[in-house]
Design a protein around this motif. Structure first.
Motif, PDB file in Angstrom:
ATOM      1  N   PRO A  64      -1.485   4.336   4.542  1.00 46.42           N
ATOM      2  CA  PRO A  64      -2.840   5.065   4.878  1.00 46.42           C
ATOM      3  C   PRO A  64      -4.049   4.378   4.481  1.00 46.42           C
ATOM      4  O   PRO A  64      -5.054   4.423   5.010  1.00 46.42           O
ATOM      5  CB  PRO A  64      -2.381   6.459   4.155  1.00 46.42           C
ATOM      6  N   VAL A  65      -3.777   3.833   3.353  1.00 45.74           N
ATOM      7  CA  VAL A  65      -4.774   2.893   2.762  1.00 45.74           C
ATOM      8  C   VAL A  65      -5.601   1.872   3.508  1.00 45.74           C
ATOM      9  O   VAL A  65      -6.718   1.756   4.101  1.00 45.74           O
ATOM     10  CB  VAL A  65      -4.951   2.332   1.469  1.00 45.74           C
TER      11      VAL A  65
ATOM     12  N   GLU B 209       4.264  -5.282  -3.109  1.00 46.56           N
ATOM     13  CA  GLU B 209       4.121  -6.908  -2.791  1.00 46.56           C
ATOM     14  C   GLU B 209       3.049  -7.497  -3.574  1.00 46.56           C
ATOM     15  O   GLU B 209       2.587  -8.657  -3.343  1.00 46.56           O
ATOM     16  CB  GLU B 209       4.303  -7.078  -1.396  1.00 46.56           C
ATOM     17  N   ASP B 210       2.325  -6.455  -4.128  1.00 50.86           N
ATOM     18  CA  ASP B 210       1.129  -7.009  -5.031  1.00 50.86           C
ATOM     19  C   ASP B 210       0.102  -7.699  -4.406  1.00 50.86           C
ATOM     20  O   ASP B 210      -0.183  -8.905  -4.286  1.00 50.86           O
ATOM     21  CB  ASP B 210       1.664  -7.980  -6.216  1.00 50.86           C
TER      22      ASP B 210
ATOM     23  N   LYS C 146      -8.884  -6.824  -9.427  1.00 51.06           N
ATOM     24  CA  LYS C 146      -8.426  -6.898  -8.240  1.00 51.06           C
ATOM     25  C   LYS C 146      -8.125  -5.335  -7.933  1.00 51.06           C
ATOM     26  O   LYS C 146      -7.923  -4.435  -8.869  1.00 51.06           O
ATOM     27  CB  LYS C 146      -6.955  -7.538  -8.257  1.00 51.06           C
ATOM     28  N   THR C 147      -8.224  -4.910  -6.517  1.00 53.05           N
ATOM     29  CA  THR C 147      -7.811  -3.621  -6.131  1.00 53.05           C
ATOM     30  C   THR C 147      -6.574  -3.911  -5.307  1.00 53.05           C
ATOM     31  O   THR C 147      -6.599  -4.364  -4.358  1.00 53.05           O
ATOM     32  CB  THR C 147      -9.181  -3.164  -5.379  1.00 53.05           C
ATOM     33  N   ILE C 148      -5.588  -3.080  -5.897  1.00 45.50           N
ATOM     34  CA  ILE C 148      -4.377  -3.644  -5.216  1.00 45.50           C
ATOM     35  C   ILE C 148      -4.193  -2.182  -4.215  1.00 45.50           C
ATOM     36  O   ILE C 148      -4.219  -1.151  -4.521  1.00 45.50           O
ATOM     37  CB  ILE C 148      -3.251  -3.174  -6.463  1.00 45.50           C
ATOM     38  N   VAL C 149      -3.705  -2.725  -3.094  1.00 44.75           N
ATOM     39  CA  VAL C 149      -3.288  -1.919  -1.996  1.00 44.75           C
ATOM     40  C   VAL C 149      -1.835  -1.673  -1.990  1.00 44.75           C
ATOM     41  O   VAL C 149      -1.437  -0.404  -1.856  1.00 44.75           O
ATOM     42  CB  VAL C 149      -3.784  -2.494  -0.772  1.00 44.75           C
TER      43      VAL C 149
ATOM     44  N   ARG D 129       1.411  -1.975  -3.929  1.00 46.07           N
ATOM     45  CA  ARG D 129       2.068  -2.290  -5.103  1.00 46.07           C
ATOM     46  C   ARG D 129       3.521  -2.859  -5.188  1.00 46.07           C
ATOM     47  O   ARG D 129       3.773  -3.622  -6.054  1.00 46.07           O
ATOM     48  CB  ARG D 129       2.461  -0.813  -6.044  1.00 46.07           C
TER      49      ARG D 129
ATOM     50  N   THR E 162       2.677   4.060   0.644  1.00 46.25           N
ATOM     51  CA  THR E 162       1.183   4.251  -0.082  1.00 46.25           C
ATOM     52  C   THR E 162       0.134   3.056   0.519  1.00 46.25           C
ATOM     53  O   THR E 162      -0.933   3.872   0.784  1.00 46.25           O
ATOM     54  CB  THR E 162       1.386   3.996  -1.611  1.00 46.25           C
TER      55      THR E 162
END
Ligand SMILES: Cc1cc2nc3c(=O)[nH]c(=O)nc-3n(C[C@H](O)[C@H](O)[C@H](O)COP(=O)(O)OP(=O)(O)OC[C@H]3O[C@@H](n4cnc5c(N)ncnc54)[C@H](O)[C@@H]3O)c2cc1C
Ligand SMILES: Cc1cc2nc3c(=O)[nH]c(=O)nc-3n(C[C@H](O)[C@H](O)[C@H](O)COP(=O)(O)OP(=O)(O)OC[C@H]3O[C@@H](n4cnc5c(N)ncnc54)[C@H](O)[C@@H]3O)c2cc1C
Lengths: 93, 535, 381
Positions: A51-52, A12-13, A5-8, A10, A48
């Protein structure tokens, strides 16, 4: 943890696939993505992940970053307990 | 309700500097800092700061803060409130903050916001595994709590932060398995890159992380090469073993508090992303609201100090008109312009011109092309040839070799030569030039260079022995007559030498100056020593 | 963008999107919905999103009951797979005087005519429903177990998607700037993207509906008022229903996500469009919440914000066609309860626009003020 998984977000997972799917469905504003996924509604208020996600939207839609990133931050930053609000109430008020 | 003239939010260099400037101008100032001590990013910076000597460069971040604390403590009209988090700035000019379990309210006449920046995040597979850290967290663990987060660390990002934290990790006893960088050239100052290269840490430009491996914590990472268009090159994946991944991929200004203040923003990647719009005196579009430091643009401590002073003076001028503060304000603006005038300031300059709509100042004559050095962090023979004296001079006296090949805004070396042998700068971005007629090779400059880029060489003696003097910041310290390994610019062991002197007085402030006797053929190769493990 | 439309809807909140869906479902073609920012960026995306059927007038009970039916069957009615996170754990209304208790008694009778399963509760029963409720000074209350809450953003999104599927064009980041009226008839709408010719406009602009009225030369009897709200960090589910009191002036509920949302009606709030949050709200809210629901004291407030209530003279919605400008329709003046009745309002507007008889026998027209027939709803915040 077997599925990669690529978490965006953190707080709320939330992983990037969820975000990409939404953008593909035409959900192309930060505010909408936030409302649907709760991304950015955790304690960090999207510092965090914002921006991603904005970059993902920009890449997929060609919208300029500044249009995507409208600051809609809401106090109280970092949060405050009701108790702490009560303790601080001035007597003369 | 607490009242004051000026409320400063954030006790980093920018905030302290604003409080000091406003305090000296007679304002009643309240400074809020979220943490239990002043200093912001500087409290974690155990390295010597580059920048302008006037703004304390050449001193360690932690020491700069001690100085600032002393100055601010002397101002009776400046009150410092630690462990106090600003929660909001409201439309009626009232700010709320959390202090000792209470939400307090403050109504100032003006506000300087100097909340600094927060780290950017990078999406890659399994980035939620334990062992993925931000550089800030690693620094906090290591430099404040004295805890080493891991043994073998992969660093993502070769900006100054990535480079400096890598160096600090090695100082703390960890191994850095590599520094990767998406861009084709190293992002940070090349002196910092060279510093870690000679410790043997590889730097991989045009490379990014694809995924982390591990079941319940990081055990490795898959990396991939990028082409000149930043696209992944198929089949170029490779893996590294590591037990932690440290992200140092840049900072974004922490603009939250300004979100509902009415302050306007603009997205300017050169300045760090979404930044508040402000004028040259650090005033935002909201009356009585000023900003400074990394919040206004991601830069350096020197810029933060100057911007803070400017914001403090601007506020003082507005609240207490009639004081003659303009002269100093102009001086600070001139300093800031000079600081940003070099090639590495190019990015900030173009960002600022987007902010103010001003035309770009004329580009600096010399720019940093992508050469071997900026790709690898290792100086080429051609680089070196430019900084050495001629053969005749080499024989007559010891001399300094300043391996500073990139124009950066930094000047401590010039101010630390007792013989005036480093030519005065006309601009803080100038490259140091040694006047070998004046240089005695005394080595006073070695420990003052924040880039640890100065060495002295003594090849005056006949025979095959020569001496090199270099800075050394690791434990254990070598002792006289000890045999040490000699490392070249890439960290390769090229031989052994015998330590002839170790200078480690308080004046050196932990940058030990070590002189080693080595084979004369190696004097231009050896740039680092390694103390051989004593059994 | 179309330059001609059969209907132009102004506003992408719950009212505009539900109207677009209802109209399109009846086969109306060439509908354009115009939204200045994004979907639900107005009151809808900022609201408490409580759905209450415990009203005091038959008409309001009816609108709420019919709307709840839609919320209950949302996926089926709209043909959507979006889950609007409907939670039906009730509304607990608190009474602090005999007068209030009497009112609840009368309300429950009206509600029962429509099979709304409400009932009066004693303090003890109230405490069974919310064990940590402070019942000091309380005389009792009313409870309806099928009242509840939904996610307003997802509901709007679902309406918009369903409408688009039926051919509605939705333009976001597009502002209506002017409306052309010739001989008291709508001729078209000027937007930031250009002119759209049309003879029907729906004013679903929420807090800004008076401005849209002005564009058509109408002075609508509505104004806007800031209402604040806050949310805590999520905790385990501890409170089932929305807890609400008209006299103590508070509403508070726990969302399915675990966070508590709450607000109260402001005193002396000036009219206007200001939606900045205030620190005073935090203090008053903290006092109220900590007294009524003591465990909240230890919860963390993570965000506060505000939205606009669009207020009408009798605090009841105005849903009608203008009698002065033909083709100018409106769904405005919701006075703080426009989310819960939006499905019914969409149906009514579709009735009006297509010239069909009203699905329900309700009086929500503007003319009621001239006729002095204002709606006397006793149970509003
Ligand atoms: C690894 C690393 C190495 C660096 N090396 C150098 C160097 O060699 N030379 C150099 O010039 N610069 C260097 N810098 C950059 C320098 O540290 C920063 O530019 C500088 O610290 C910015 O100062 P500031 O005051 O704007 O922000 P900060 O130093 O970040 O200070 C901001 C302060 O505000 C406080 N704060 C934030 N929000 C709130 C709130 N809501 N309420 C109260 N307080 C709040 C924070 O706790 C913090 O103390 C380095 C930075 C890093 C990370
Ligand atoms: C704090 C708060 C709590 C609430 N709690 C509840 C509750 O618990 N239950 C309940 O039922 N109701 C509640 N409400 C009320 C409810 O939010 C509103 O009645 C409802 O959302 C109104 O929806 P709308 O679509 O009519 O208006 P809005 O959602 O305001 O939509 C109007 C839209 O029109 C757009 N617009 C305006 N001008 C133009 C223009 N010129 N051009 C283009 N677009 C334009 C706006 O951008 C906006 O998106 C609450 C409201 C607030 C503020």
């Amino acid at each position: 943890m077997n599925d990669d998984k690529t978490i965006v977000c953190r707080c709320e997972d939330i992983d990037i696939e969820t975000i990409r799917k939404l953008i593909d469905q035409g959900v192309t504003s930060l505010e909408e993505i936030k409302r649907i996924t709760r991304c950015g509604m955790g304690p960090c208020q999207g510092k965090t992940c914002g921006p991603v996600i904005a970059r993902e939207i920009a890449m997929k839609t060609g919208q300029p970053m500044e249009e995507i990133l409208s600051p809609r931050s809401r106090p109280p930053f970092g949060g405050v307990l009701f108790q702490e609000v009560l303790e601080g109430i001035d007597d003369e008020e | 309700m607490i009242t004051c003239d000026l409320l400063v939010i954030g006790g980093g260099p920018a905030g302290i500097s604003a409080a000091v400037a406003a305090g000296k101008a007679g304002l009643k100032v309240l400074l809020l800092e979220e943490r239990e001590r002043l200093g912001g990013q500087l409290t974690k910076q155990t390295h010597r700061f580059f920048g302008s000597v006037a703004e304390r460069a050449g001193t360690r971040g932690i020491a700069i803060i001690k100085d600032l604390e002393t100055v601010v403590a002397q101002l009776e009209n400046v009150e410092i409130s630690l462990s106090t988090t600003a929660l909001g700035i409201y439309e009626d000019g009232v700010s709320t903050a959390l202090k000792s379990g209470k939400m307090i309210k403050i109504k100032p006449k003006a506000i300087v916001v100097a909340t600094g920046a927060f780290e950017k995040f990078l999406p890659f597979e399994n980035n939620d595994l334990p062992g993925v850290y931000g550089a800030g967290a690693v620094q906090t663990l290591m430099n404040i709590y004295g805890v080493l987060p891991a043994r073998r660390i992969l660093m993502i990002g070769s900006g100054n932060i990535g480079l400096i934290v890598s160096y600090q990790l090695v100082q703390a006893g960890a191994e850095v398995v590599g520094v990767i960088e998406a861009s084709p050239k190293i992002g940070g100052y090349l002196v910092h890159a060279s510093k870690i290269r000679r410790l043997g840490i590889p730097i991989y430009p045009s490379c990014t992380i694809k995924k982390a491996f591990g079941q319940d914590r990081v055990v490795g990472a898959e990396l991939v090469r990028l082409d000149e268009k930043w696209k992944e090159i198929p089949g170029s994946q490779f893996t590294v073993d590591c037990d932690a991944i440290c992200l140092a991929v840049g900072l974004n200004p922490l603009i939250d508090l300004l979100g509902q203040s009415g302050c306007q923003f603009k997205y300017i990647p050169e300045l760090g992303g979404q930044v508040p719009i402000r004028d040259e005196s650090m005033r935002t579009n909201v009356p009585h609201l000023y900003i400074a430091g990394d919040l206004s643009s991601i830069e350096e401590a020197t810029a933060a100090l100057l911007e803070g002073e400017l914001a403090g003076l601007s506020a003082a001028k507005q609240i207490r008109p009639g004081q003659s503060l303009e002269a100093r304000m102009e001086e600070v603006k001139t300093h800031l312009r000079a600081l940003r005038s070099g090639p590495v300031g190019e990015k900030i300059r173009s960002g600022l011109s987007k902010l103010t709509g001003e035309a770009l100042p004329t580009p600096s004559p010399r720019t940093n092309a992508i050469d071997e050095l900026s790709r690898t962090g290792i100086a080429s023979p051609a680089n070196l040839a430019g900084v050495l004296p001629d053969e005749k001079r080499k024989k007559t006296r010891a001399y300094a070799v300043i391996e500073c090949y990139q124009q950066i805004p930094c000047d401590p070396c010039v101010h630390n030569c007792p013989f005036g042998a480093i030519k005065p700068f006309s601009d803080i971005n100038d490259l140091p030039i040694v006047d070998f007629d004046l240089c005695t090779g005394c080595g006073q400059c070695i420990g003052r260079c924040p880039g640890l880029a100065i060495f002295t060489v003594d090849e005056t003696r006949d025979g095959d022995r020569a001496k090199i003097t270099l800075p050394y910041e690791f434990l254990p310290k070598p002792v006289r007559e000890e045999t040490v390994d000699l490392l070249d610019r890439s960290g390769k062991c090229v031989g052994q030498g015998v330590v002839k002197s170790v200078l480690n007085t308080p004046k050196q402030d932990k940058t030990t100056i070590v002189t080693v006797e080595i084979h004369r053929n190696l004097v231009q190769d050896v740039r680092q020593i390694r103390v051989v493990q004593k059994s | 963008m179309k330059n001609k439309a059969s209907v132009v809807i102004v506003g992408g909140g719950i009212t505009g999107t539900s109207t677009a869906f209802s109209l399109a479902k009846r086969g109306v073609k060439d509908i354009v919905l115009i939204e200045r920012e994004g979907l639900a960026s107005g009151a809808t995306g900022r609201c408490g999103a409580g759905i209450r059927q415990q009203w005091g007038t038959f008409q309001n009970c009816l609108l709420a009951r019919e709307s709840m039916k839609v919320f209950e069957n949302f996926q089926e009615v709209l043909g959507t797979d979006i889950d609007i996170e409907l939670k039906q754990k009730g509304y607990l209304l608190l009474a602090y005087s005999e007068k209030e208790m009497d009112q609840f008694r009368r309300n429950v009778e009206v509600q029962h005519q429509l099979d709304i399963p409400s009932r009066l509760v004693s303090c003890r029963e109230a405490k069974e429903i919310v064990p940590f409720l402070n019942t000091e000074k309380m005389l009792g209350g009313a409870f309806c177990p099928t009242d509840g809450h939904a996610n307003p953003f997802l509901a709007t999104k679902a309406y918009a998607k369903a409408a688009e599927r039926l051919g509605v064009e939705i333009l976001m980041k597009t502002e209506v700037k002017a409306i052309t009226v010739v001989n008291d008839r709508i001729k078209g709408v000027h937007t930031s993207q250009g002119f759209i010719e049309t003879d029907k406009v729906v004013n679903a602009a929420g807090g800004w509906s008076a401005q849209i009225g002005e564009m058509a030369g109408l002075h609508l009897p509505v104004y806007s008022e800031r209402h604040e709200i806050l949310v805590t960090e999520p905790v385990n589910p501890i409170m089932d229903p929305m807890v609400m009191s008209f006299s103590y002036n508070i509403y508070c509920q726990q969302t399915p996500h675990g966070s508590f949302i709450m607000g109260y009606g402001p005193q002396n709030e000036p009219r206007g469009y200001n939606v900045n949050a205030t620190w005073q709200f935090l203090e008053t809210m903290a006092r109220k919440a900590a007294w009524l629901l003591p465990p909240l004291k230890n919860m963390r407030i993570v965000r506060q914000w505000a939205g606009l209530y669009n207020m009408s003279p009798d605090r009841q919605p105005i849903v009608c066609e203008s009698e002065i400008v033909k083709g100018f329709f409106m769904g405005i003046g919701f006075s703080g309860h426009g989310f819960m009745i939006a499905p019914a309002v969409g149906t009514l507007l579709a009735d009006l626009i297509t010239g069909s008889p009203l699905t329900w026998d309700v009086v929500l027209d503007l003319g009621r003020y001239d006729r002095h027939e204002t709606i006397a709803e006793p149970s509003v915040v």
